[in-house]
Design a protein around this motif. Structure first.
Motif, mmCIF file in Angstrom:
data_model
loop_
_atom_site.group_PDB
_atom_site.id
_atom_site.type_symbol
_atom_site.label_atom_id
_atom_site.label_comp_id
_atom_site.label_asym_id
_atom_site.label_seq_id
_atom_site.Cartn_x
_atom_site.Cartn_y
_atom_site.Cartn_z
ATOM 1 N N HIS A 1 0.832 -1.207 0.000
ATOM 2 C CA HIS A 1 0.000 0.000 0.000
ATOM 3 C C HIS A 1 0.869 1.261 0.000
ATOM 4 N N MET A 2 1.880 1.277 0.862
ATOM 5 C CA MET A 2 2.755 2.451 0.971
ATOM 6 C C MET A 2 3.465 2.739 -0.344
ATOM 7 N N LEU A 3 3.993 1.690 -0.975
ATOM 8 C CA LEU A 3 4.731 1.886 -2.224
ATOM 9 C C LEU A 3 3.819 2.374 -3.338
ATOM 10 N N LEU A 4 2.602 1.834 -3.397
ATOM 11 C CA LEU A 4 1.672 2.288 -4.433
ATOM 12 C C LEU A 4 1.290 3.757 -4.247
ATOM 13 N N LYS A 5 1.084 4.169 -3.014
ATOM 14 C CA LYS A 5 0.706 5.559 -2.756
ATOM 15 C C LYS A 5 1.878 6.511 -2.957
ATOM 16 N N ALA A 6 3.114 6.028 -2.766
ATOM 17 C CA ALA A 6 4.295 6.884 -2.920
ATOM 18 C C ALA A 6 4.795 6.933 -4.354
ATOM 19 N N ASP A 7 4.227 6.140 -5.245
ATOM 20 C CA ASP A 7 4.680 6.065 -6.636
ATOM 21 C C ASP A 7 4.504 7.415 -7.333
ATOM 22 N N VAL A 8 5.561 7.869 -7.994
ATOM 23 C CA VAL A 8 5.513 9.148 -8.704
ATOM 24 C C VAL A 8 4.546 9.081 -9.879
ATOM 25 N N ASN A 9 4.488 7.933 -10.550
ATOM 26 C CA ASN A 9 3.607 7.769 -11.705
ATOM 27 C C ASN A 9 2.188 7.406 -11.294
ATOM 28 N N GLY A 10 1.945 7.283 -9.998
ATOM 29 C CA GLY A 10 0.621 6.957 -9.484
ATOM 30 C C GLY A 10 0.063 8.118 -8.687
ATOM 31 N N PRO A 11 -0.497 7.839 -7.523
ATOM 32 C CA PRO A 11 -1.089 8.901 -6.706
ATOM 33 C C PRO A 11 -0.086 9.949 -6.220
ATOM 34 N N ASN A 12 1.172 9.537 -5.953
ATOM 35 C CA ASN A 12 2.232 10.447 -5.502
ATOM 36 C C ASN A 12 1.830 11.225 -4.258
ATOM 37 N N TRP A 13 1.356 10.508 -3.264
ATOM 38 C CA TRP A 13 0.961 11.147 -2.010
ATOM 39 C C TRP A 13 2.203 11.623 -1.263
ATOM 40 N N PRO A 14 2.078 12.699 -0.506
ATOM 41 C CA PRO A 14 3.195 13.097 0.369
ATOM 42 C C PRO A 14 3.321 12.117 1.542
ATOM 43 N N ASP A 15 4.499 12.091 2.129
ATOM 44 C CA ASP A 15 4.758 11.139 3.214
ATOM 45 C C ASP A 15 3.811 11.338 4.393
ATOM 46 N N THR A 16 3.477 12.574 4.698
ATOM 47 C CA THR A 16 2.586 12.829 5.841
ATOM 48 C C THR A 16 1.205 12.235 5.599
ATOM 49 N N GLN A 17 0.724 12.330 4.388
ATOM 50 C CA GLN A 17 -0.594 11.778 4.069
ATOM 51 C C GLN A 17 -0.577 10.244 4.119
ATOM 52 N N ILE A 18 0.500 9.637 3.622
ATOM 53 C CA ILE A 18 0.629 8.176 3.672
ATOM 54 C C ILE A 18 0.712 7.722 5.129
ATOM 55 N N ALA A 19 1.486 8.446 5.935
ATOM 56 C CA ALA A 19 1.636 8.093 7.342
ATOM 57 C C ALA A 19 0.297 8.179 8.070
ATOM 58 N N GLU A 20 -0.491 9.175 7.777
ATOM 59 C CA GLU A 20 -1.813 9.294 8.406
ATOM 60 C C GLU A 20 -2.738 8.176 7.949
ATOM 61 N N ALA A 21 -2.664 7.832 6.686
ATOM 62 C CA ALA A 21 -3.553 6.800 6.148
ATOM 63 C C ALA A 21 -3.243 5.422 6.729
ATOM 64 N N PHE A 22 -1.978 5.129 6.961
ATOM 65 C CA PHE A 22 -1.592 3.793 7.428
ATOM 66 C C PHE A 22 -1.146 3.772 8.887
ATOM 67 N N LEU A 23 -1.414 4.862 9.593
ATOM 68 C CA LEU A 23 -1.140 4.951 11.029
ATOM 69 C C LEU A 23 0.293 4.560 11.377
ATOM 70 N N CYS A 24 1.232 5.249 10.744
ATOM 71 C CA CYS A 24 2.649 5.026 11.042
ATOM 72 C C CYS A 24 3.361 6.368 11.005
ATOM 73 N N ARG A 25 4.647 6.346 11.255
ATOM 74 C CA ARG A 25 5.433 7.579 11.234
ATOM 75 C C ARG A 25 5.916 7.868 9.813
ATOM 76 N N THR A 26 6.247 9.113 9.575
ATOM 77 C CA THR A 26 6.767 9.471 8.258
ATOM 78 C C THR A 26 8.138 8.840 8.031
ATOM 79 N N LYS A 27 8.879 8.615 9.105
ATOM 80 C CA LYS A 27 10.192 7.973 8.984
ATOM 81 C C LYS A 27 10.051 6.556 8.421
ATOM 82 N N THR A 28 8.953 5.873 8.765
ATOM 83 C CA THR A 28 8.705 4.541 8.228
ATOM 84 C C THR A 28 8.558 4.601 6.708
#
Length: 147
Positions: A35-62
């Motif tokens: 899930h994280m890799l798909l959301k972080a994909d530049v050619n895909g959704p390209n979500w910022p790290d903070t948004q991914i961290a909120e969505a998956f309940l983890c830290r941005t460092k993860t």
């Protein structure tokens, strides 16, 4: 802050990740990384790290660590985890030695003792030169498996 490691997935990698998510194939950690890799994909959704961290309940460092691992190590080891580099320790006792220890354990206890203890058994095993050195914990685990 500008991202140092950019995730660019190929179509094949994207299909693999979608398959892992759709079938829930693998561990929960693998599904979460997919899930994280798909959301972080530049050619895909390209979500910022903070948004991914909120969505998956983890830290941005993860998220940063997952992106860094993908770029530096590779897709397979990022998704499935790295295999341990050092093999597990070999068993202290082989089959013949285990049989000798079991025979000692089932035999009569040493003189002056009503019961034999693991400490005494470990001392006997070393005295009889079955093994150079052995801990009572190793003997306990071995005897527990055979009991």
């Amino acid at each position: 802050m500008e991202k140092k490691y950019i995730v660019r997935l190929t179509d094949e990698e994207r299909d693999t990740l979608c398959g892992v998510i759709k079938k829930l194939k693998g561990s929960s950690q693998q599904v979460r990384r997919a899930h994280m890799l798909l959301k972080a994909d530049v050619n895909g959704p390209n979500w910022p790290d903070t948004q991914i961290a909120e969505a998956f309940l983890c830290r941005t460092k993860t998220i940063e660590n997952v992106r860094q691992r993908l770029v530096t190590v590779g897709f397979e080891s990022t998704l499935y985890g790295a295999k341990p580099q050092t093999p597990p320790r070999k068993k202290r006792l082989d089959g013949a030695q285990e049989a000798q220890v079991i025979a000692l354990r089932l035999g009569k206890p040493p003189k002056g003792c009503a019961n034999g203890s693991l400490r005494l058994l470990a001392e006997q095993v070393v005295e009889l030169a079955i093994v150079d050195a052995v801990s009572q914990e190793s003997l306990r685990k071995m005897l527990k498996k055979t009991a």
